[in-house]
Motif scaffolding. Structure first.
Motif, short mmCIF file in Angstrom:
data_model
loop_
_atom_site.label_atom_id
_atom_site.label_comp_id
_atom_site.label_asym_id
_atom_site.label_seq_id
_atom_site.Cartn_x
_atom_site.Cartn_y
_atom_site.Cartn_z
N LEU A 70 -5.07 0.63 -11.42
CA LEU A 70 -5.24 -0.62 -10.68
C LEU A 70 -3.92 -1.29 -10.32
CD1 LEU A 70 -8.30 -2.30 -12.50
CD2 LEU A 70 -8.22 -1.37 -10.16
N ALA A 71 -2.89 -1.09 -11.14
CA ALA A 71 -1.62 -1.78 -10.87
C ALA A 71 -0.56 -0.88 -10.25
CB ALA A 71 -1.08 -2.41 -12.16
N SER A 72 -0.89 0.38 -9.99
CA SER A 72 0.09 1.27 -9.35
C SER A 72 0.50 0.70 -8.00
CB SER A 72 -0.50 2.66 -9.13
OG SER A 72 -0.84 3.25 -10.35
N THR A 73 1.73 0.99 -7.58
CA THR A 73 2.17 0.41 -6.31
C THR A 73 1.97 1.36 -5.13
OG1 THR A 73 4.41 1.07 -6.90
CG2 THR A 73 3.81 -1.23 -7.27
N ARG A 74 1.47 2.57 -5.39
CA ARG A 74 1.12 3.38 -4.22
C ARG A 74 -0.35 3.18 -3.90
NH1 ARG A 74 1.26 9.78 -5.80
NH2 ARG A 74 -0.81 9.91 -6.70
N ALA A 75 -0.75 3.57 -2.70
CA ALA A 75 -2.10 3.26 -2.21
C ALA A 75 -3.16 3.78 -3.17
CB ALA A 75 -2.30 3.88 -0.83
N LEU A 76 -4.27 3.07 -3.27
CA LEU A 76 -5.39 3.53 -4.09
C LEU A 76 -5.83 4.90 -3.58
CD1 LEU A 76 -7.57 0.31 -4.41
CD2 LEU A 76 -6.85 1.72 -6.33
#
Lengths: 280, 260
Positions: A70-76
């Motif tokens: 949920l907090a990753s900075t690449r696209a879901l």
């Protein structure tokens, strides 16, 4: 705006259902309030999905994701989301949850649950991703607090404040992992009571309980032991402050006989019922 | 995406390379050394990927032993980072990796066994599909048989090898009887991976059978596929193969090629 959960979990104790116990649970149908499984293990079809369909015929099922980031900075990952949506459509789970963590950056995925700084920037980012996931699943997502082995001194708020904002801005629910919170109090000096006081009671939809181990003075969230006395005590405190909620016993490594898990679940159930008596 | 992104990429680099965090990432732990925390994350990262490989490649692990498999998986993880949050997708390049792994070159059949294991792993998780409607098939006039297009189940895969990989694989299953004699005679083998009643199954195909199924899977008509197999071996038994593939759930669906 809180999205309706199509079904809801019974306010009882359940267990994390893992592969070593599939057959026993299906054959013996032990008395369990509900079960929770890791969503990703049932993406696709074949034996895993077939097993889960059968389990679903007898127990309420909660889908607990470990890979959304949920907090990753690449696209879901849209494929991941489609797989989860399809699984929800087939299983009609009573709850769907994910962890408040990240797992990918650039071209790499780290298949773990990783901590990040609780900043306004991160809050806006995670809010928009939870909005997207809830939109895509067309249901409420429960978000679980993380066990962490380090924190970031440039955090602008506590994890509890961060989660409270998430619940307020997205309508997501909170899955309070009592063991994670305990691990953080020991490792990072988090104030467990302040954490519990900071989250909106009505948003809390589920509790998790598990065991941890210790490495070089650090408590590690290994899910390979019984629930400790300290975690039971913190759970009792959470029951008093928040009220009874569906409660899960998680055990993921060195998995014991089903009877041991059921014994732990009975301990949680006893506390849930005690609380009901006290509250009445 | 500014500071958050920088923090996550720095953390990622630290976990993957084993090097420290940069000064901008203000990670702290009050009760133990920061390296203790970072090592837990590094070990989780490698441990989870190793476990995923061990789960997908149990026969390779038995063939080379646990210690060598750990050594192999450590190098694999360095070379092929994970790209999916779903760990079941990790390990797809193992056959190719082993083929290029210097110290494994003595075991020439290993890459093909790895390819077979990955096919089985994917078959286990493959999407479900319906069964072939045999009654509907029986209603097709014989004159149109040649125009039938047959579809195979999503779990279906074929692995060609110069080694008897199906025998090697069978000998290393939990229910194998331990009587393991594999002759490396240099005769090519064709192994079909499929799924029946949710269980993954492997079976040997003869050369013309493999040719036929490869044509079918490429979308060729029954007539064209059968011609190719018969050209290879006049005694090709189409009837027997069809019965077996229908019974095993390999053929799931048919259409009639539209004739101009």
């Amino acid at each position: 705006m809180e999205k309706p959960a199509t079904h809801s979990l019974p306010c009882a104790a359940g267990i994390g259902l893992r592969a070593p116990h599939y057959l026993e649970v299906l054959n013996e149908r032990p008395h369990l309030g509900w079960v929770e499984v890791h969503s990703e293990n049932f993406f696709g079809g074949g034996a895993p999905l077939n097993t889960l369909r059968q389990v679903r015929n007898h127990y309420p099922v909660s889908l607990h994701g470990v890979g959304m980031g949920l907090a990753s900075t690449r696209a879901l990952d849209q494929t991941h989301l489609s797989d989860l949506r399809r699984l929800c459509d087939m299983i009609q789970p009573a709850a769907v949850s994910e962890h408040l963590c990240w797992n990918a950056s650039g071209g790499y995925v780290i298949n773990d649950l990783l901590p990040f700084p609780y900043t306004e920037e991160a809050l806006a980012h995670v809010v928009s991703r939870i909005d997207h996931v809830q939109e895509r699943l067309d249901r409420q997502l429960l978000v679980e607090n993380l066990s962490s082995y380090l924190s970031f001194s440039h955090s602008e708020m506590t994890e509890g404040e961060f989660m409270s904002e998430l619940a307020d801005r997205t309508g997501c629910g909170i899955l309070l992992d009592v063991e994670n919170l305990y691990v953080n109090t020991c490792n990072l000096g988090v104030d467990a009571k302040a954490f519990i006081a900071s989250i909106p009671v009505d948003a809390v939809k589920e509790f998790h309980l598990a065991g941890y181990s210790e490495r070089n003075g650090c408590l590690v969230d290994t899910h390979d032991h019984p629930v400790s006395t300290e975690v039971w005590r913190l759970y009792e405190y959470a029951l008093l402050q928040i009220g009874p909620r569906p409660t899960l016993i998680e055990w993921d490594s060195d998995i014991p006989a089903l009877g041991v898990l059921m014994g732990e679940a009975a301990e949680a159930q006893r506390r849930l019922e005690q609380h009901d008596v006290q509250a009445a | 995406m500014s500071r958050l992104h920088d923090t996550l990429s720095d953390f990622t680099y630290c976990i993957i390379t084993g090097l420290g965090l940069s000064d901008e990432t203000t990670a702290v732990c009050p009760n133990y050394r920061i390296e203790t925390a970072l090592d837990i994350y590094r070990n989780n990262y490698r441990g989870n990927l190793h476990d995923a490989l061990s789960h997908a490649y149990p026969v390779i692990e038995q063939l080379v032993g646990k210690d060598y498999f750990r050594y192999l998986s450590r190098h694999y993880v360095d070379r092929h980072p994970s790209v999916s949050g779903n760990l079941h997708q990790y390990g797809a390049e193992m056959a190719e990796f082993i083929a290029g792994f210097e110290s494994a070159k003595g075991l020439a059949y290993l890459p093909d066994v790895a390819e077979l294991e990955w096919a089985c792993h994917c078959a286990y998780f493959a999407e479900d599909a319906g069964k072939l409607d045999v009654m509907a098939l029986a209603k097709i006039p014989q004159a149109q048989y040649a125009d039938l297009i047959l579809n195979t189940h999503p779990s279906c895969q074929m692995v060609r090898s110069d080694y008897p990989i199906a025998s090697i694989w069978n000998a290393h299953q939990p229910d194998a009887d331990g009587d393991f004699h594999v002759t490396l005679d240099g005769i090519p083998s064709h192994t079909l991976v499929s799924r029946k009643d949710h269980a993954v199954k492997i079976s040997a195909l003869s050369e013309p059978e493999a040719t036929w199924l490869a044509w079918i899977r490429s979308g060729a008509s029954l007539g064209k596929s059968t011609d190719a197999a018969v050209n290879q071996c006049a005694a090709f038994d189409l009837h027997g193969l069809l019965l077996k593939l229908i019974d095993d759930g390999v053929l799931i669906h048919f259409t009639l090629r539209s004739t101009p």
